[in-house]
Design an enzyme around this catalytic site. Structure first.
Site, PDB file in Angstrom:
ATOM      1  CE  LYS A 185      -1.461   2.873   2.723  1.00 18.21           C
ATOM      2  NZ  LYS A 185      -1.266   4.043   1.860  1.00 18.21           N
ATOM      3  N   GLY A 237       7.504   5.082   7.405  1.00 20.66           N
ATOM      4  CA  GLY A 237       6.667   6.261   7.622  1.00 20.66           C
ATOM      5  C   GLY A 237       7.026   6.920   8.935  1.00 20.66           C
ATOM      6  CD  GLU A 259      14.086   0.733   7.931  1.00 20.76           C
ATOM      7  OE1 GLU A 259      14.574   1.803   8.351  1.00 20.76           O
ATOM      8  OE2 GLU A 259      14.732  -0.321   7.872  1.00 20.76           O
ATOM      9  CB  CYS A 294      14.012   8.952   7.037  1.00 22.19           C
ATOM     10  SG  CYS A 294      14.762   7.825   5.835  1.00 22.19           S
ATOM     11  CD  GLU A 395      11.352  12.793  10.609  1.00 18.60           C
ATOM     12  OE1 GLU A 395      12.001  12.433   9.636  1.00 18.60           O
ATOM     13  OE2 GLU A 395      10.260  12.299  10.915  1.00 18.60           O
TER      14      GLU A 395
HETATM   15  P1  NAD Z   1       2.919   8.597   7.570  1.00 16.52           P
HETATM   16  O1  NAD Z   1       3.282   7.781   8.745  1.00 16.52           O
HETATM   17  O2  NAD Z   1       1.878   9.645   7.713  1.00 16.52           O
HETATM   18  O3  NAD Z   1       2.391   7.671   6.348  1.00 16.52           O
HETATM   19  C1  NAD Z   1       3.140   6.575   5.883  1.00 16.52           C
HETATM   20  C2  NAD Z   1       2.181   5.558   5.255  1.00 16.52           C
HETATM   21  O4  NAD Z   1       1.302   5.047   6.261  1.00 16.52           O
HETATM   22  C3  NAD Z   1       1.280   6.101   4.146  1.00 16.52           C
HETATM   23  O5  NAD Z   1       1.189   5.147   3.112  1.00 16.52           O
HETATM   24  C4  NAD Z   1      -0.068   6.251   4.847  1.00 16.52           C
HETATM   25  O6  NAD Z   1      -1.186   6.194   3.970  1.00 16.52           O
HETATM   26  C5  NAD Z   1      -0.053   5.065   5.795  1.00 16.52           C
HETATM   27  N1  NAD Z   1      -0.942   5.166   6.957  1.00 16.52           N
HETATM   28  C6  NAD Z   1      -1.392   6.285   7.573  1.00 16.52           C
HETATM   29  N2  NAD Z   1      -2.168   5.955   8.632  1.00 16.52           N
HETATM   30  C7  NAD Z   1      -2.204   4.606   8.686  1.00 16.52           C
HETATM   31  C8  NAD Z   1      -2.817   3.665   9.569  1.00 16.52           C
HETATM   32  N3  NAD Z   1      -3.565   4.046  10.605  1.00 16.52           N
HETATM   33  N4  NAD Z   1      -2.611   2.342   9.358  1.00 16.52           N
HETATM   34  C9  NAD Z   1      -1.824   1.922   8.324  1.00 16.52           C
HETATM   35  N5  NAD Z   1      -1.241   2.769   7.440  1.00 16.52           N
HETATM   36  C10 NAD Z   1      -1.416   4.085   7.621  1.00 16.52           C
HETATM   37  O7  NAD Z   1       4.279   9.186   7.086  1.00 16.52           O
HETATM   38  P2  NAD Z   1       4.530  10.320   6.021  1.00 16.52           P
HETATM   39  O8  NAD Z   1       4.268  11.634   6.639  1.00 16.52           O
HETATM   40  O9  NAD Z   1       3.852   9.957   4.751  1.00 16.52           O
HETATM   41  O10 NAD Z   1       6.102  10.106   5.788  1.00 16.52           O
HETATM   42  C11 NAD Z   1       7.072  10.813   6.441  1.00 16.52           C
HETATM   43  C12 NAD Z   1       7.732   9.995   7.521  1.00 16.52           C
HETATM   44  O11 NAD Z   1       8.343   8.815   6.963  1.00 16.52           O
HETATM   45  C13 NAD Z   1       8.871  10.761   8.162  1.00 16.52           C
HETATM   46  O12 NAD Z   1       8.860  10.566   9.545  1.00 16.52           O
HETATM   47  C14 NAD Z   1      10.115  10.139   7.523  1.00 16.52           C
HETATM   48  O13 NAD Z   1      11.284  10.347   8.242  1.00 16.52           O
HETATM   49  C15 NAD Z   1       9.692   8.710   7.440  1.00 16.52           C
HETATM   50  N6  NAD Z   1      10.529   7.943   6.492  1.00 16.52           N
HETATM   51  C16 NAD Z   1      11.362   6.944   6.967  1.00 16.52           C
HETATM   52  C17 NAD Z   1      12.201   6.231   6.099  1.00 16.52           C
HETATM   53  C18 NAD Z   1      13.123   5.144   6.597  1.00 16.52           C
HETATM   54  O14 NAD Z   1      13.593   4.333   5.789  1.00 16.52           O
HETATM   55  N7  NAD Z   1      13.442   5.076   7.874  1.00 16.52           N
HETATM   56  C19 NAD Z   1      12.174   6.517   4.738  1.00 16.52           C
HETATM   57  C20 NAD Z   1      11.327   7.525   4.286  1.00 16.52           C
HETATM   58  C21 NAD Z   1      10.500   8.229   5.177  1.00 16.52           C
END
Ligand code: NAD
Length: 491
Positions: A185, A237, A259, A294, A395
């Site tokens: 997803k 995320g 992650e 990230c 962040e």
């Molecule tokens: P987010 O947590 O809001 O969303 C990430 C994903 O989770 C999306 O696909 C979203 O639709 C889904 N999601 C949202 N609510 C959910 C739920 N209740 N259940 C299941 N899935 C759900 O994150 P974002 O704002 O899109 O991304 C930014 C974050 O991601 C930052 O904190 C960044 O540092 C992190 N990130 C980490 C890495 C890594 O490899 N460590 C890489 C890229 C980004």
């Protein structure tokens, strides 16, 4: 289908839900109006999976698992190698789609990102025919045991928007090499790259249902996590979503890889190659994905004797960063993801600049002129920042860098470790003993000394603290998708 010959076209492809062998033009989750971050204009209606389509995708993956787990490792290897080749061949198209998806400059999205994804897929292709167990003798008895390294089954993968192709490259091939099938997803905010990835999976010849791609919102993600047939969850995320997912997984005692975010610090010691250190500090913090990444060092701490000199070098480099249209091959800094993101970052910057708590060295404004319609923020440097300041603790996810001063090694380590995150650590020194000592003292999953290469497929990547747990990359990344069964035998 994406038009591969149509490299500079700004028309997005039609997105479908890729479930087994029946792509769907719409889902029960409705539609998401996709805005081009470079222009601020709507450009596509993205169909969203709801519970129904997530269930269909998991069922397709369950059926495919019974086939895929029996496909010989050498065939899985060849399919992965074919996929890596297709990604390399279509690098320019990935660049075009990443620019439309989330404003990633073609310089990054059409070169480094496909190169990294293809390398990771090639690396895990190499594991597919080398998955083995152990034989353990219980000498002097006649008993012995052997182990089988088995795939889990269906893996639920949830990714974010900021590096869609790299995220897929870091997750999918390890799971497939180990014999699992996947339901992904991706974020509804970056559907074009992920859709094209799924198309290439099909073109490479993977059996239908091995990889299912179902863009959707949080409700779809939640259903995927909770689906009883999903055996493990791999999530990229933020920590807020991670907590919700962990609650759901706790109910079912389901394992996870997390992650999450980071707030890495780049330590620059006086004995370092200062030009190299200043360049990395600027390019990786402000340039890479406009600060929306990230593991980048979004803080820099500089030893006091070279502090002014390095700040000056950084400001000079940052003032020349090419900010602009992601389709311009010279652009390094593209737009932020949304109007909400640019307003949030601008709000943080305005508050910090007017607070008297730190010195604004450069930037701080939203870009105007030709860029006024998009979500562009000027590269911004703040110096003399207290490491405990809120700007240095959370962040920012924008091209904003905080600069701190330290007097000795102990203080440098304390600054680097002063946040609850623990993803990346960076340091610059010509004293190799210090390099190893400081690297060992940093509470992070990854440390890079003197601009070492990040995101190499052969080494584990992941966080500690609120940056998550579990690993992608290297042998540990493969192990995340295998479980070891012990079989004891009495003769
Ligand atoms: P987010 O947590 O809001 O969303 C990430 C994903 O989770 C999306 O696909 C979203 O639709 C889904 N999601 C949202 N609510 C959910 C739920 N209740 N259940 C299941 N899935 C759900 O994150 P974002 O704002 O899109 O991304 C930014 C974050 O991601 C930052 O904190 C960044 O540092 C992190 N990130 C980490 C890495 C890594 O490899 N460590 C890489 C890229 C980004």
């Amino acid at each position: 289908m994406s038009k591969a010959g149509d490299k500079q076209s700004k028309t997005p492809p039609q997105v479908r839900l890729m479930i087994g062998d029946c792509p769907l033009d719409e889902g029960s989750g409705g539609f998401h109006t996709h805005i081009n971050p470079a222009t601020g204009k709507p450009q596509a209606e993205i169909p969203l999976a709801g519970v129904t389509e997530i269930d269909q995708a998991v069922e397709a993956a369950e059926r495919a698992f019974e086939i895929w787990r029996r496909v010989p490792g050498a065939e899985r290897r060849d399919l992965l190698l074919r996929l890596a080749g297709l990604i390399r061949e279509n690098a320019a198209e990935f660049g075009r789609l990443a620019a439309l998806d989330c404003g990633i400059p073609v310089m990054v999205g059409g070169t480094f990102a496909p190169q990294i994804a293809a390398e990771w897929i090639t690396y895990y292709a190499g594991w597919a025919d080398k998955i083995e167990g152990q034989v353990v003798l219980s000498y002097p008895s006649d008993d012995f045991a052997y182990t089988l390294s088995e795939p889990y089954g269906v893996i639920g993968m949830i990714t974010t928007w900021n590096g869609p192709l790299v995220s897929l490259g870091m997750k999918v091939p390890a799971a497939l090499a180990a014999g699992n099938t996947v339901v992904i997803k991706p974020s509804e905010i970056s559907p074009f790259v992920t859709q094209f990835f799924a198309e290439l999976v099909e073109r490479a010849g993977f059996p239908a249902g091995v990889v299912n791609m179902v863009p959707g919102g949080p409700a779809a993600g939640q259903r995927l996590v909770e689906h009883p047939a999903v055996q493990k969850v791999s999530f990229t995320g933020g920590p807020v979503t991670a907590r919700k997912i962990m609650h759901s997984c706790a109910e079912a005692l389901k394992p996870m890889v997390m992650e999450l975010g980071g707030k890495a610090c780049n330590l620059i010691f006086a004995d370092a190659d200062l030009d190299n250190a200043a360049e990395q500090a600027v390019y990786e913090s402000l340039g890479v994905l406009s600060g929306q990444a990230c593991a980048i060092p979004s803080r820099v701490a500089i030893e006091h004797s070279v502090y002014d000199e390095v700040v000056e070098k950084m400001a000079s480099i940052a003032s020349k960063l090419p900010v602009g249209d992601p389709f311009d091959p010279a652009t390094l800094v593209g737009p932020l993801i949304s109007e909400a993101a640019v307003k949030r970052v601008k709000g943080l910057v305005d508050e910090a600049a007017s607070s008297g708590r730190m010195r604004l060295v450069m930037g701080g404004e939203r870009c105007g002129g030709d860029l006024a319609g998009g979500y562009y923020m000027a590269p911004t440097l703040f110096a003399d920042v207290d490491p405990q300041d809120p700007l240095a603790q959370g962040e920012i996810f924008g091209p904003v860098l905080t600069i701190h001063r330290f007097n000795n090694e102990e203080e440098a380590i304390a600054i680097a470790n002063a946040t609850p995150y623990g993803l990346g650590g960076y340091l610059h020194t010509s004293n190799i003993k210090r390099g190893h000592r400081v690297a060992a003292a940093l509470k992070t999953g990854n440390v890079y000394i003197n601009r070492a290469r990040t995101l190499a497929a052969q080494v584990p990547f992941g966080g500690v603290g609120i940056s998550g747990f579990g690993r992608e990359g290297g042998r540990p990344g493969l192990e995340e998708f295998l479980r070891h069964k012990n079989i004891g035998l009495s003769q």
